[in-house]
Design an enzyme around this catalytic site. Sequence first.
Site, PDB file in Angstrom:
ATOM      1  N   LYS A 114       0.820  -1.218   0.000  1.00  0.00           N
ATOM      2  CA  LYS A 114       0.000   0.000   0.000  1.00  0.00           C
ATOM      3  C   LYS A 114       0.850   1.262   0.000  1.00  0.00           C
ATOM      4  O   LYS A 114       0.464   2.272  -0.580  1.00  0.00           O
ATOM      5  CB  LYS A 114      -0.973   0.001   1.190  1.00  0.00           C
ATOM      6  CG  LYS A 114      -2.006  -1.107   1.055  1.00  0.00           C
ATOM      7  CD  LYS A 114      -3.274  -0.844   1.815  1.00  0.00           C
ATOM      8  CE  LYS A 114      -4.311  -1.881   1.396  1.00  0.00           C
ATOM      9  NZ  LYS A 114      -5.483  -1.939   2.203  1.00  0.00           N
ATOM     10  N   LYS A 197      -4.820  -9.944  -6.699  1.00  0.00           N
ATOM     11  CA  LYS A 197      -6.078 -10.288  -6.022  1.00  0.00           C
ATOM     12  C   LYS A 197      -7.181  -9.287  -6.392  1.00  0.00           C
ATOM     13  O   LYS A 197      -6.889  -8.119  -6.702  1.00  0.00           O
ATOM     14  CB  LYS A 197      -5.880 -10.380  -4.507  1.00  0.00           C
ATOM     15  CG  LYS A 197      -5.659  -9.063  -3.835  1.00  0.00           C
ATOM     16  CD  LYS A 197      -5.748  -9.153  -2.319  1.00  0.00           C
ATOM     17  CE  LYS A 197      -5.617  -7.752  -1.766  1.00  0.00           C
ATOM     18  NZ  LYS A 197      -5.741  -7.561  -0.372  1.00  0.00           N
ATOM     19  N   LYS A 200     -10.704  -3.783  -3.663  1.00  0.00           N
ATOM     20  CA  LYS A 200     -11.446  -2.514  -3.727  1.00  0.00           C
ATOM     21  C   LYS A 200     -10.574  -1.403  -4.277  1.00  0.00           C
ATOM     22  O   LYS A 200     -11.069  -0.419  -4.799  1.00  0.00           O
ATOM     23  CB  LYS A 200     -11.833  -2.070  -2.301  1.00  0.00           C
ATOM     24  CG  LYS A 200     -12.811  -2.948  -1.609  1.00  0.00           C
ATOM     25  CD  LYS A 200     -13.033  -2.482  -0.170  1.00  0.00           C
ATOM     26  CE  LYS A 200     -12.664  -3.566   0.803  1.00  0.00           C
ATOM     27  NZ  LYS A 200     -13.298  -3.521   2.091  1.00  0.00           N
TER      28      LYS A 200
HETATM   29  P1  TYM Z   1     -10.565  -6.002   3.897  1.00  0.00           P
HETATM   30  O1  TYM Z   1     -11.578  -4.955   4.168  1.00  0.00           O
HETATM   31  O2  TYM Z   1      -9.502  -5.687   2.896  1.00  0.00           O
HETATM   32  O3  TYM Z   1     -11.254  -7.331   3.441  1.00  0.00           O
HETATM   33  C1  TYM Z   1     -12.284  -7.969   4.190  1.00  0.00           C
HETATM   34  C2  TYM Z   1     -12.132  -9.475   4.097  1.00  0.00           C
HETATM   35  O4  TYM Z   1     -12.181  -9.909   2.730  1.00  0.00           O
HETATM   36  C3  TYM Z   1     -11.036 -10.718   2.436  1.00  0.00           C
HETATM   37  N1  TYM Z   1     -10.656 -10.496   1.032  1.00  0.00           N
HETATM   38  C4  TYM Z   1     -10.455 -11.479   0.131  1.00  0.00           C
HETATM   39  N2  TYM Z   1     -10.551 -12.815   0.235  1.00  0.00           N
HETATM   40  C5  TYM Z   1     -10.296 -13.541  -0.899  1.00  0.00           C
HETATM   41  N3  TYM Z   1      -9.973 -12.991  -2.100  1.00  0.00           N
HETATM   42  C6  TYM Z   1      -9.870 -11.642  -2.240  1.00  0.00           C
HETATM   43  N4  TYM Z   1      -9.570 -11.106  -3.415  1.00  0.00           N
HETATM   44  C7  TYM Z   1     -10.120 -10.822  -1.085  1.00  0.00           C
HETATM   45  N5  TYM Z   1     -10.119  -9.475  -0.872  1.00  0.00           N
HETATM   46  C8  TYM Z   1     -10.443  -9.296   0.428  1.00  0.00           C
HETATM   47  C9  TYM Z   1      -9.960 -10.226   3.406  1.00  0.00           C
HETATM   48  O5  TYM Z   1      -8.967 -11.201   3.609  1.00  0.00           O
HETATM   49  C10 TYM Z   1     -10.770  -9.956   4.647  1.00  0.00           C
HETATM   50  O6  TYM Z   1     -10.961 -11.140   5.394  1.00  0.00           O
HETATM   51  N6  TYM Z   1      -7.425  -5.559   7.762  1.00  0.00           N
HETATM   52  C11 TYM Z   1      -8.705  -6.126   7.350  1.00  0.00           C
HETATM   53  C12 TYM Z   1      -9.868  -5.685   8.213  1.00  0.00           C
HETATM   54  C13 TYM Z   1      -9.669  -5.942   9.668  1.00  0.00           C
HETATM   55  C14 TYM Z   1      -9.724  -7.198  10.331  1.00  0.00           C
HETATM   56  C15 TYM Z   1      -9.509  -6.919  11.703  1.00  0.00           C
HETATM   57  C16 TYM Z   1      -9.944  -8.513   9.890  1.00  0.00           C
HETATM   58  C17 TYM Z   1      -9.426  -4.980  10.615  1.00  0.00           C
HETATM   59  N7  TYM Z   1      -9.331  -5.582  11.829  1.00  0.00           N
HETATM   60  C18 TYM Z   1      -9.486  -7.940  12.661  1.00  0.00           C
HETATM   61  C19 TYM Z   1      -9.909  -9.522  10.856  1.00  0.00           C
HETATM   62  C20 TYM Z   1      -9.698  -9.234  12.210  1.00  0.00           C
HETATM   63  C21 TYM Z   1      -8.986  -5.678   5.926  1.00  0.00           C
HETATM   64  O7  TYM Z   1      -8.519  -4.657   5.480  1.00  0.00           O
HETATM   65  O8  TYM Z   1      -9.886  -6.465   5.259  1.00  0.00           O
END
Ligand code: TYM
Length: 334
Positions: A114, A197, A200
Amino acid sequence: MRVLSGIQPTGNLHLGNYLGAIRNWVAMQDSMSGDSRCFFFLADMHSITVHETREQRLANVRDMTAALVACGIDPDRSVLFNQARVPAHAELCWLLCGTARIGWLNRMTQFKDKAGKNREGASVGLYVYPVLQAADVLLYQATHVPVGEDQKQHLELTRDVATKFNTDFGVELFTLPDPIIPKETARIMSLRDGSAKMSKSDPSDMSRINLTDDNDMIAQKVRKAKTDPEPLPSDAAGLAGRPEAINLVGIYATMIGSTPDAVCAQFAGQGFGAFKPALADLLIEKLAPIRQRYTALRADYGALDAILASGAEKASAAAEPTLRGAYEAMGLMR
Ligand code: TYM
């Protein structure tokens, strides 16, 4: 068993989030019995690492809440809240900043991706992001954290922080969480590039299927998805070296609850000219009901705010003993 997970309310919920994480959240929620509760939250405090206007941020939190409920998260059975309403997350994050090491954060691949080349210009928030994520998980004594593959490293850091804190202060305060990563959908890839991947933050909207896309848009995105000229093989092993084909077959298999081998057997010898329309029809059939529920739910922001406020009250109560334990262990008077 204590299940917890979060999602950043930036942009739309896409197929990668849905298949990689949210479907699994719903399955875990539905398998809970007795008084057990899952905790799911909108990581709006994490979203400060992305520049958004005040209005966008307010709308994003509510829209993402509507999307989660539309996907099957039930606020009566799970605790659904936004992080900013539960100050314990920010408080514990600061306490854990005394435990997390700079060397650990320097290894985080998400920060490197990022921040890109301009690391000096990246925000401190982006750098400390994994410590806030550790606080999110440890506050609730989570044992299971359903996420996609890209969050695995953050969960490993969470375990390191928990272990070091417990050791440094001679307590058994934090539980070590296990990531729950679905094998088949751990990484849903971009429709334009089978090696990136689905995300967003990809500037091309054609790279992802949003849960808000209408039927025509879904069909168009699948039609334009990058593929190769080869026909589909009779089993999944024959897809080796074809990342875009692996991705589309994997999505199809997951959506019908089958396996890539079975999908290859069904379409063996046929090209993408035949497979793509079948995939588009399947996605339209499965996603349209979610989109309809989403549209209905986001028409009532008042009801969504009430869900989040009530979830935050329950989350604050659940977080308090751990937060108190952390202050006490460190000798900080509150
Ligand atoms: P975020 O918002 O990027 O994504 C949310 C969830 O979706 C999964 N994900 C994917 N899985 C498979 N293929 C993809 N292309 C793909 N894109 C996204 C992510 O792995 C995630 O599970 N840091 C985290 C949010 C967070 C969090 C936490 C998660 C903050 N605190 C505590 C677990 C526990 C994030 O940015 O996810």
